[in-house]
Motif scaffolding. Sequence first.
Motif, mmCIF file in Angstrom:
data_model
loop_
_atom_site.group_PDB
_atom_site.id
_atom_site.type_symbol
_atom_site.label_atom_id
_atom_site.label_comp_id
_atom_site.label_asym_id
_atom_site.label_seq_id
_atom_site.Cartn_x
_atom_site.Cartn_y
_atom_site.Cartn_z
ATOM 1 N N MET A 115 0.844 -1.191 0.000
ATOM 2 C CA MET A 115 0.000 0.000 0.000
ATOM 3 C C MET A 115 0.888 1.253 0.000
ATOM 4 O O MET A 115 1.866 1.314 0.728
ATOM 5 N N THR A 116 0.564 2.234 -0.810
ATOM 6 C CA THR A 116 1.346 3.473 -0.799
ATOM 7 C C THR A 116 0.977 4.274 0.446
ATOM 8 O O THR A 116 -0.042 4.017 1.084
ATOM 9 N N THR A 117 1.802 5.261 0.744
ATOM 10 C CA THR A 117 1.509 6.098 1.906
ATOM 11 C C THR A 117 0.148 6.755 1.772
ATOM 12 O O THR A 117 -0.636 6.790 2.707
ATOM 13 N N THR A 118 -0.131 7.256 0.548
ATOM 14 C CA THR A 118 -1.392 7.956 0.306
ATOM 15 C C THR A 118 -2.591 7.084 0.678
ATOM 16 O O THR A 118 -3.439 7.492 1.455
ATOM 17 N N THR A 119 -2.619 5.857 0.134
ATOM 18 C CA THR A 119 -3.791 5.024 0.401
ATOM 19 C C THR A 119 -3.833 4.579 1.855
ATOM 20 O O THR A 119 -4.907 4.456 2.423
ATOM 21 N N SER A 120 -2.676 4.391 2.481
ATOM 22 C CA SER A 120 -2.730 3.965 3.880
ATOM 23 C C SER A 120 -3.173 5.128 4.779
ATOM 24 O O SER A 120 -3.918 4.923 5.729
ATOM 25 N N LEU A 121 -2.752 6.348 4.456
ATOM 26 C CA LEU A 121 -3.226 7.507 5.238
ATOM 27 C C LEU A 121 -4.720 7.707 5.039
ATOM 28 O O LEU A 121 -5.457 7.937 5.991
ATOM 29 N N LEU A 122 -5.165 7.595 3.793
ATOM 30 C CA LEU A 122 -6.587 7.766 3.520
ATOM 31 C C LEU A 122 -7.409 6.664 4.187
ATOM 32 O O LEU A 122 -8.469 6.941 4.752
ATOM 33 N N SER A 123 -6.893 5.442 4.181
ATOM 34 C CA SER A 123 -7.682 4.379 4.813
ATOM 35 C C SER A 123 -7.716 4.559 6.330
ATOM 36 O O SER A 123 -8.737 4.291 6.975
ATOM 37 N N THR A 124 -6.622 5.055 6.904
ATOM 38 C CA THR A 124 -6.639 5.396 8.340
ATOM 39 C C THR A 124 -7.691 6.471 8.599
ATOM 40 O O THR A 124 -8.502 6.361 9.529
ATOM 41 N N ALA A 125 -7.692 7.499 7.733
ATOM 42 C CA ALA A 125 -8.652 8.602 7.889
ATOM 43 C C ALA A 125 -10.089 8.086 7.812
ATOM 44 O O ALA A 125 -10.937 8.453 8.637
ATOM 45 N N LEU A 126 -10.352 7.213 6.860
ATOM 46 C CA LEU A 126 -11.718 6.691 6.693
ATOM 47 C C LEU A 126 -12.140 5.847 7.902
ATOM 48 O O LEU A 126 -13.288 5.893 8.336
ATOM 49 N N ARG A 127 -11.199 5.107 8.439
ATOM 50 C CA ARG A 127 -11.485 4.284 9.622
ATOM 51 C C ARG A 127 -11.831 5.187 10.822
ATOM 52 O O ARG A 127 -12.780 4.938 11.566
ATOM 53 N N LEU A 128 -11.047 6.251 11.007
ATOM 54 C CA LEU A 128 -11.305 7.179 12.116
ATOM 55 C C LEU A 128 -12.639 7.899 11.916
ATOM 56 O O LEU A 128 -13.405 8.091 12.868
ATOM 57 N N ALA A 129 -12.911 8.288 10.665
ATOM 58 C CA ALA A 129 -14.158 8.987 10.357
ATOM 59 C C ALA A 129 -15.353 8.115 10.711
ATOM 60 O O ALA A 129 -16.359 8.591 11.246
ATOM 61 N N GLU A 130 -15.211 6.828 10.439
ATOM 62 C CA GLU A 130 -16.282 5.887 10.741
ATOM 63 C C GLU A 130 -16.551 5.824 12.248
ATOM 64 O O GLU A 130 -17.662 5.592 12.684
ATOM 65 N N GLN A 131 -15.497 6.094 13.034
ATOM 66 C CA GLN A 131 -15.652 6.115 14.500
ATOM 67 C C GLN A 131 -16.109 7.487 15.004
ATOM 68 O O GLN A 131 -16.119 7.734 16.204
ATOM 69 N N GLY A 132 -16.426 8.392 14.070
ATOM 70 C CA GLY A 132 -16.965 9.690 14.465
ATOM 71 C C GLY A 132 -15.917 10.770 14.685
ATOM 72 O O GLY A 132 -16.206 11.800 15.296
ATOM 73 N N MET A 133 -14.694 10.518 14.209
ATOM 74 C CA MET A 133 -13.655 11.549 14.371
ATOM 75 C C MET A 133 -13.496 12.328 13.076
ATOM 76 O O MET A 133 -13.146 11.751 12.044
ATOM 77 N N PRO A 134 -13.727 13.660 13.117
ATOM 78 C CA PRO A 134 -13.468 14.475 11.929
ATOM 79 C C PRO A 134 -11.963 14.471 11.638
ATOM 80 O O PRO A 134 -11.166 14.745 12.533
ATOM 81 N N VAL A 135 -11.607 14.137 10.394
ATOM 82 C CA VAL A 135 -10.189 13.975 10.038
ATOM 83 C C VAL A 135 -9.817 14.828 8.835
ATOM 84 O O VAL A 135 -10.679 15.296 8.097
ATOM 85 N N MET A 136 -8.504 14.980 8.644
ATOM 86 C CA MET A 136 -7.980 15.754 7.511
ATOM 87 C C MET A 136 -6.521 15.377 7.304
ATOM 88 O O MET A 136 -5.880 14.849 8.217
ATOM 89 N N PRO A 137 -6.000 15.635 6.105
ATOM 90 C CA PRO A 137 -4.582 15.332 5.863
ATOM 91 C C PRO A 137 -3.679 16.434 6.403
ATOM 92 O O PRO A 137 -4.089 17.595 6.488
ATOM 93 N N LEU A 138 -2.457 16.057 6.776
ATOM 94 C CA LEU A 138 -1.427 17.044 7.123
ATOM 95 C C LEU A 138 -0.336 16.970 6.053
ATOM 96 O O LEU A 138 0.016 15.889 5.590
ATOM 97 N N ARG A 139 0.188 18.128 5.688
ATOM 98 C CA ARG A 139 1.237 18.167 4.658
ATOM 99 C C ARG A 139 2.597 17.880 5.282
ATOM 100 O O ARG A 139 2.707 17.651 6.485
ATOM 101 N N GLU A 140 3.628 17.946 4.452
ATOM 102 C CA GLU A 140 4.991 17.797 4.940
ATOM 103 C C GLU A 140 5.239 18.862 6.005
ATOM 104 O O GLU A 140 4.835 20.011 5.836
#
Length: 282
Positions: A1-26
Amino acid sequence: MTTTTSLLSTALRLAEQGMPVMPLREGKGPMGNCRACRKNVCGGRRNMKTPGTCACAAPCHAWAAATTDPDVLTSPAWADAWRQAQAVAYHPGGAGLTVVDLDNADAVAWARQTLPTTKTVPTTRGEHWIYRGTLRSVNGVRPGVDLKSTMSYAQWRGPGTGAMVALPEVVRALAVKQPSVVRLKPGIVTATAPAGGGECRHRSPAYLERGIAMAEQRIKEAPDTIHKTVYRTFLAVLSVHGRCGCLTDAHIKRLFTAAQAKGESLRNCEDAWTNARTTLGM
Ligand SMILES: [Zn+2]
Ligand SMILES: [Zn+2]
């Protein structure tokens, strides 16, 4: 899995638990505002301190972009941000949480001595201690200690260990700017404003100002049932403005002054204030 998809899948998992999420840049900061939102010319999003009308689809406006909506998180407008993302952040206040961000070993040692045990997550040099409940976010409440809750984001660093407990009074007290003690007469400690921590419902100083002015007026016009009027007025002010931490000593002093001008004793003012807070559980 690339970093992008693993970060996005982490975000989606957290969102499902009711946590508002967003990406952080470098550099682990939020994405910069897009062209249309640069320098907040769009007026900002509706959930910001000064609510705006921005409905921009991109992840702009830092914490305010954080969302639990999987359609937004996987939208084309967010794709570029996920491609650049180096980490996932969440908006603790939006998830009903407060993160006590302990930046270094000294801060962690202080927390171990002072704070109730709760869920903890190791960070690069310190720890996040996570409590259930929200408050006003304040940086630098002690050396190396930030409070991240409403209008704030924290980097997601994993699920951590330990059982999460409710936000303790000792942490709420740290969020209070100055000791909120009104001294109307020398040596007499009187009323304190509630520490706040709820979402601010008035969202503008003008609204708070109107509320206090109306309360002063109500007391001024009170007939001979002054005790009851004072109590009811304090109750009304606290129920609208008591939970967000915006009430200051100056506001309380104005209310007390109005009541005292009608012959109410300082002691009765204090009692009425305390009783109103007790009634509202503040
Ligand atoms: Zn905008
Ligand atoms: Zn934008």
